[in-house]
Design an enzyme around this catalytic site. Structure first.
Site, mmCIF file in Angstrom:
data_model
loop_
_atom_site.group_PDB
_atom_site.id
_atom_site.type_symbol
_atom_site.label_atom_id
_atom_site.label_comp_id
_atom_site.label_asym_id
_atom_site.label_seq_id
_atom_site.Cartn_x
_atom_site.Cartn_y
_atom_site.Cartn_z
ATOM 1 N N ARG A 118 -56.811 12.950 -9.415
ATOM 2 C CA ARG A 118 -56.733 13.989 -10.598
ATOM 3 C C ARG A 118 -57.529 15.362 -10.167
ATOM 4 N NH1 ARG A 118 -54.384 12.813 -15.280
ATOM 5 N NH2 ARG A 118 -55.925 13.935 -16.611
ATOM 6 N N THR A 124 -54.234 20.193 -16.376
ATOM 7 C CA THR A 124 -53.022 19.895 -16.772
ATOM 8 C C THR A 124 -52.291 21.171 -17.093
ATOM 9 O OG1 THR A 124 -53.905 18.161 -18.133
ATOM 10 C CG2 THR A 124 -51.663 18.783 -18.808
ATOM 11 N N ASN A 149 -45.674 20.770 -14.370
ATOM 12 C CA ASN A 149 -46.958 20.898 -13.687
ATOM 13 C C ASN A 149 -46.804 20.010 -12.399
ATOM 14 O OD1 ASN A 149 -47.275 18.692 -15.081
ATOM 15 N ND2 ASN A 149 -48.983 19.139 -16.115
ATOM 16 N N HIS A 152 -47.927 14.004 -11.509
ATOM 17 C CA HIS A 152 -48.587 12.917 -12.663
ATOM 18 C C HIS A 152 -49.662 12.139 -11.710
ATOM 19 C CE1 HIS A 152 -49.465 10.005 -15.427
ATOM 20 N NE2 HIS A 152 -49.305 8.866 -14.506
HETATM 21 P P1 IDP Z 1 -51.972 15.059 -17.540
HETATM 22 O O1 IDP Z 1 -50.478 14.823 -16.935
HETATM 23 O O2 IDP Z 1 -52.906 16.044 -16.835
HETATM 24 O O3 IDP Z 1 -52.725 13.490 -17.692
HETATM 25 P P2 IDP Z 1 -51.612 14.657 -20.295
HETATM 26 O O4 IDP Z 1 -52.360 15.073 -21.478
HETATM 27 O O5 IDP Z 1 -51.455 13.238 -20.155
HETATM 28 O O6 IDP Z 1 -51.793 15.514 -18.868
HETATM 29 O O7 IDP Z 1 -49.831 15.080 -20.649
HETATM 30 C C1 IDP Z 1 -48.716 14.603 -20.231
HETATM 31 C C2 IDP Z 1 -47.964 15.855 -19.595
HETATM 32 O O8 IDP Z 1 -47.274 16.349 -21.014
HETATM 33 C C3 IDP Z 1 -48.527 17.003 -18.829
HETATM 34 O O9 IDP Z 1 -48.805 16.659 -17.548
HETATM 35 C C4 IDP Z 1 -47.546 17.966 -19.286
HETATM 36 O O10 IDP Z 1 -46.447 17.918 -18.460
HETATM 37 C C5 IDP Z 1 -47.475 17.970 -20.706
HETATM 38 N N1 IDP Z 1 -48.356 18.548 -21.608
HETATM 39 C C6 IDP Z 1 -49.709 17.800 -21.947
HETATM 40 N N2 IDP Z 1 -50.177 18.764 -22.828
HETATM 41 C C7 IDP Z 1 -49.111 19.637 -23.066
HETATM 42 C C8 IDP Z 1 -49.134 20.782 -24.148
HETATM 43 O O11 IDP Z 1 -50.107 21.019 -24.791
HETATM 44 N N3 IDP Z 1 -48.167 21.612 -24.133
HETATM 45 C C9 IDP Z 1 -46.991 21.312 -23.311
HETATM 46 N N4 IDP Z 1 -47.125 20.417 -22.739
HETATM 47 C C10 IDP Z 1 -47.981 19.560 -22.426
HETATM 48 MG MG MG Z 2 -51.919 12.058 -18.341
#
Ligand code: IDP
Ligand code: MG
Length: 172
Positions: A118, A124, A149, A152
């Site tokens: 991470r 994120t 991004n 994962h």
């Molecule tokens: P993470 O991948 O950093 O763990 P998570 O909150 O689990 O983040 O969200 C899963 C994925 O959903 C993120 O990697 C990103 O691609 C997308 N995502 C998360 N939050 C948002 C947001 O507020 N707007 C648009 N896309 C989001």
């Molecule tokens: Mg996540």
């Protein structure tokens, strides 16, 4: 002659007392337990040919690659994987984005590799992710409903176990 433990105070060139800066670093509880994390190079990263770069950073950090697969995930697998986000505004765009192409799915291994990866991935939001991180170096906002991004990574031992079962049932 001075002996014993080094003092936290010493004298400057004019003889004034200098105080060592307070320690801002800290080391988490040391653990020898090996853990595994599920890493995905998402379709944006895969299309841009970044799978190798992501794997390079994982190996350079010292983690081990346990297994690896290239596949185009279907929505059913992605719905299981992203179940915690169901109902959020970005959920459907996230499933569309993730199912639109190939991903590299990887299981990595090493002490504290879940938080370690991470840290390698970065925040994120790729705009805010620090330079030096995968998302900070290769990601940006494209003005879409979902943040693309690059990668994962599992966020806890519980998620890691659950996600490895989804992507590599033969390992569970
Ligand atoms: P993470 O991948 O950093 O763990 P998570 O909150 O689990 O983040 O969200 C899963 C994925 O959903 C993120 O990697 C990103 O691609 C997308 N995502 C998360 N939050 C948002 C947001 O507020 N707007 C648009 N896309 C989001
Ligand atoms: Mg996540």
């Amino acid at each position: 002659m001075r002996s014993g433990m080094p003092s936290r105070r010493s004298r400057g060139r004019r003889g004034q007392l200098l105080r060592s800066p307070p320690r801002t670093d800290s080391v988490a509880v040391v653990t020898t337990r090996t853990e595994r994390s599920l890493v995905l190079v998402k379709p944006d990263g895969f299309t841009r040919g970044l799978s190798g770069e992501v794997l390079r950073r994982i190996e350079a950090k010292g983690y081990t690659l346990v297994t690896l697969s290239i596949l185009t995930p279907d929505r059913e697998r992605l719905a299981r994987h992203y179940a915690e986000h169901e109902g959020k505004p970005f959920y459907e765009p996230l499933l569309d984005f993730m199912s639109r192409g190939q991903v590299t799915a990887v299981v990595i291994e090493g002490q504290r590799c879940i938080e370690g990866f991470r840290a390698l991935a970065g925040a994120t939001d790729p705009t805010m992710a620090l330079p030096g991180t995968i998302r900070g170096d290769f990601g940006r906002d494209w003005g879409l409903d979902v943040q693309q991004n690059i990668v994962h990574g599992s966020d806890s031992p519980q998620s890691s176990e659950r996600e490895i079962r989804i992507w590599f049932p033969e390992l569970a």
